[in-house]
Write an enzyme that holds these catalytic residues in place. Sequence first.
Site, short mmCIF file in Angstrom:
data_model
loop_
_atom_site.label_atom_id
_atom_site.label_comp_id
_atom_site.label_asym_id
_atom_site.label_seq_id
_atom_site.Cartn_x
_atom_site.Cartn_y
_atom_site.Cartn_z
N CYS A 1 0.99 -1.16 0.03
CA CYS A 1 0.02 0.10 0.00
C CYS A 1 1.05 1.28 -0.02
O CYS A 1 1.50 1.63 0.85
CB CYS A 1 -1.07 -0.19 1.27
SG CYS A 1 -1.70 1.48 1.73
N CYS B 1 0.24 3.69 2.75
CA CYS B 1 0.55 3.12 4.30
C CYS B 1 2.08 3.43 4.27
O CYS B 1 2.77 3.87 5.20
CB CYS B 1 0.39 1.65 4.06
SG CYS B 1 -1.30 1.03 4.06
#
Length: 144
Positions: free
Chosen positions: A69, A72
């Site tokens: 991600c 993230c």
Amino acid sequence: MSTSKIVVCPHCHRPNRVPEARLGDQGRCGHCQQVLFDGTPTVLTAASFDRHIERSELPVVVDFWAPWCGPCRAMAPAFAAAARQLEPAFRLAKVNTEEEPSLAARFAIRSIPTLALFRQGKEVARQAGAIDGASLVRWVRSFD
């Protein structure tokens, strides 16, 4: 009379009773002798999650994330910096949803990153999506 808090060690995951006045004194775990607060997020697994959430008397902020991600990964440095700012009043922790899909399912994590704040074993707040460090610290402190 001095009050104390139960703090779960980020290394051996065992609970420690620490006088509140000494939380910021670089105390060590009575079991493994590692420092209780090192300014880095604690990595939680299915095996250690409940102990930290249910036994710790400190609020725990969990970052549910995944290595693939982009948001993230972009938020990770801000989360680490927030750990340095918010300890010892809060414990910041990370759960890799790829390695711990049972935790992601248990908490109905539908998007990542998702931040969840736990107090006394219960989720009290949730924030979906990446946020910058200052906003993260402000969000966490709003529950102090």
